[in-house]
Enzyme design. Sequence first.
Site, PDB file in Angstrom:
ATOM      1  N   LYS A  59       0.840  -1.206   0.000  1.00  0.00           N
ATOM      2  CA  LYS A  59       0.000   0.000   0.000  1.00  0.00           C
ATOM      3  C   LYS A  59       0.879   1.262   0.000  1.00  0.00           C
ATOM      4  O   LYS A  59       2.101   1.178   0.219  1.00  0.00           O
ATOM      5  CB  LYS A  59      -0.903  -0.049   1.225  1.00  0.00           C
ATOM      6  N   TYR A  99     -12.596  -2.497  -2.895  1.00  0.00           N
ATOM      7  CA  TYR A  99     -13.111  -2.453  -1.512  1.00  0.00           C
ATOM      8  C   TYR A  99     -14.636  -2.354  -1.462  1.00  0.00           C
ATOM      9  O   TYR A  99     -15.175  -1.824  -0.495  1.00  0.00           O
ATOM     10  CB  TYR A  99     -12.472  -1.274  -0.771  1.00  0.00           C
ATOM     11  N   PHE A 107     -14.906   3.805   8.021  1.00  0.00           N
ATOM     12  CA  PHE A 107     -13.540   4.169   7.589  1.00  0.00           C
ATOM     13  C   PHE A 107     -13.378   4.128   6.071  1.00  0.00           C
ATOM     14  O   PHE A 107     -12.298   4.408   5.554  1.00  0.00           O
ATOM     15  CB  PHE A 107     -12.507   3.225   8.240  1.00  0.00           C
ATOM     16  N   ARG A 135      -1.898 -14.704   3.799  1.00  0.00           N
ATOM     17  CA  ARG A 135      -2.635 -14.015   4.883  1.00  0.00           C
ATOM     18  C   ARG A 135      -1.887 -14.174   6.207  1.00  0.00           C
ATOM     19  O   ARG A 135      -1.827 -13.252   7.011  1.00  0.00           O
ATOM     20  CB  ARG A 135      -4.054 -14.578   5.006  1.00  0.00           C
ATOM     21  N   ASN A 162      -1.554  -0.107   7.343  1.00  0.00           N
ATOM     22  CA  ASN A 162      -1.042  -1.461   7.624  1.00  0.00           C
ATOM     23  C   ASN A 162      -0.241  -2.074   6.464  1.00  0.00           C
ATOM     24  O   ASN A 162      -0.049  -3.292   6.393  1.00  0.00           O
ATOM     25  CB  ASN A 162      -2.153  -2.387   8.112  1.00  0.00           C
ATOM     26  N   HIS A 165      -1.691  -5.524   1.433  1.00  0.00           N
ATOM     27  CA  HIS A 165      -2.970  -6.214   1.189  1.00  0.00           C
ATOM     28  C   HIS A 165      -2.672  -7.607   0.659  1.00  0.00           C
ATOM     29  O   HIS A 165      -1.726  -7.793  -0.115  1.00  0.00           O
ATOM     30  CB  HIS A 165      -3.801  -5.450   0.146  1.00  0.00           C
ATOM     31  N   GLU A 176      -9.745 -10.227  -7.710  1.00  0.00           N
ATOM     32  CA  GLU A 176      -8.800  -9.125  -7.521  1.00  0.00           C
ATOM     33  C   GLU A 176      -7.693  -9.139  -8.585  1.00  0.00           C
ATOM     34  O   GLU A 176      -7.293  -8.088  -9.076  1.00  0.00           O
ATOM     35  CB  GLU A 176      -8.199  -9.185  -6.113  1.00  0.00           C
TER      36      GLU A 176
HETATM   37  N1  UDP Z   1      -9.251  -0.627   7.738  1.00  0.00           N
HETATM   38  C1  UDP Z   1      -9.239   0.579   8.451  1.00  0.00           C
HETATM   39  N2  UDP Z   1      -9.900   0.623   9.637  1.00  0.00           N
HETATM   40  C2  UDP Z   1     -10.580  -0.439  10.141  1.00  0.00           C
HETATM   41  C3  UDP Z   1     -10.586  -1.642   9.427  1.00  0.00           C
HETATM   42  C4  UDP Z   1      -9.904  -1.696   8.216  1.00  0.00           C
HETATM   43  O1  UDP Z   1      -8.619   1.541   8.019  1.00  0.00           O
HETATM   44  O2  UDP Z   1     -11.162  -0.317  11.243  1.00  0.00           O
HETATM   45  C5  UDP Z   1      -8.532  -0.691   6.455  1.00  0.00           C
HETATM   46  C6  UDP Z   1      -7.187  -1.404   6.590  1.00  0.00           C
HETATM   47  O3  UDP Z   1      -6.251  -0.738   5.737  1.00  0.00           O
HETATM   48  C7  UDP Z   1      -7.507  -2.780   6.031  1.00  0.00           C
HETATM   49  C8  UDP Z   1      -8.494  -2.433   4.937  1.00  0.00           C
HETATM   50  O4  UDP Z   1      -9.296  -1.420   5.508  1.00  0.00           O
HETATM   51  O5  UDP Z   1      -6.356  -3.421   5.563  1.00  0.00           O
HETATM   52  C9  UDP Z   1      -9.375  -3.554   4.463  1.00  0.00           C
HETATM   53  O6  UDP Z   1     -10.017  -4.133   5.574  1.00  0.00           O
HETATM   54  P1  UDP Z   1     -10.130  -5.713   5.718  1.00  0.00           P
HETATM   55  O7  UDP Z   1     -11.103  -5.976   6.828  1.00  0.00           O
HETATM   56  O8  UDP Z   1     -10.411  -6.310   4.389  1.00  0.00           O
HETATM   57  O9  UDP Z   1      -8.680  -6.107   6.247  1.00  0.00           O
HETATM   58  P2  UDP Z   1      -7.484  -6.903   5.543  1.00  0.00           P
HETATM   59  O10 UDP Z   1      -8.094  -7.933   4.635  1.00  0.00           O
HETATM   60  O11 UDP Z   1      -6.657  -5.898   4.798  1.00  0.00           O
HETATM   61  O12 UDP Z   1      -6.715  -7.509   6.680  1.00  0.00           O
HETATM   62 MG    MG Z   2      -9.573  -7.778   3.150  1.00  0.00          MG
END
Ligand code: UDP
Ligand code: MG
Length: 200
Positions: A59, A99, A107, A135, A162, A165, A176
């Site tokens: 990211k 997304y 958020f 993952r 974070n 992805h 994707e």
């Molecule tokens: N995210 C955020 N706040 C939250 C939860 C998620 O900013 O409370 C962002 C974070 O960058 C995350 C992305 O949204 O990686 C996608 O969320 P997801 O639940 O899909 O998490 P991931 O698959 O990336 O672990």
């Molecule tokens: Mg995700």
Amino acid sequence: MRARGVMLLRGLSRCLTVGIIRGFTPPPETPRLSWAAARLRFHSAGVFGIREQTLVAVKPDGVQRRLVGEIIQRFEKRGFQLVGLKLVQPTQDVLSEHYHDLHEKPFYSALIQYMSSGPVVVMVWEGCDVVRVSRMMVGDTNPADARPGTVRGDWCVHISRNAIHASDSVEVAKKEISLWFHSSELVEWESCTHKNTYNI
Ligand code: UDP
Ligand code: MG
């Protein structure tokens, strides 16, 4: 009687062998595969699933913090195979599709803004169980919960930044990959390390 049985068995085994080899015959428009390549393709697709693919993206915060090289190295060293890679400035269209399941989250708009704030490095990695293993390598969404040794557990502090992805299921990975990559941008290549990575 016994000799006739042996001949019958030989004939049957020859038919089977020829049949199996014929099963690997590539379509006429593609170049003829070597036996080794055909066998690898058979094992990859059917038996070991070593052609599973996932989308991994560094990211904007990860790119800005120069984490791209270290992240690529982790996937390479683990034994996965890189089949697609590019640096892109993501468009709002791609991000809203990527997304779409989060569009009602509080958020969401901050996430889209952050993801479009700079270039991202998108990659397709291939290998056995690559979706599940990626993952694990990425770590929990909230870096505060991510274990040391994971990308987020080693290099991130806050959920909003974070760094990485990774697709969360094989089905999602397929969607994707086709969202971020044109099929012509993916390279199918035979790794010389396959025999040292898998039992093939
Ligand atoms: N995210 C955020 N706040 C939250 C939860 C998620 O900013 O409370 C962002 C974070 O960058 C995350 C992305 O949204 O990686 C996608 O969320 P997801 O639940 O899909 O998490 P991931 O698959 O990336 O672990
Ligand atoms: Mg995700």
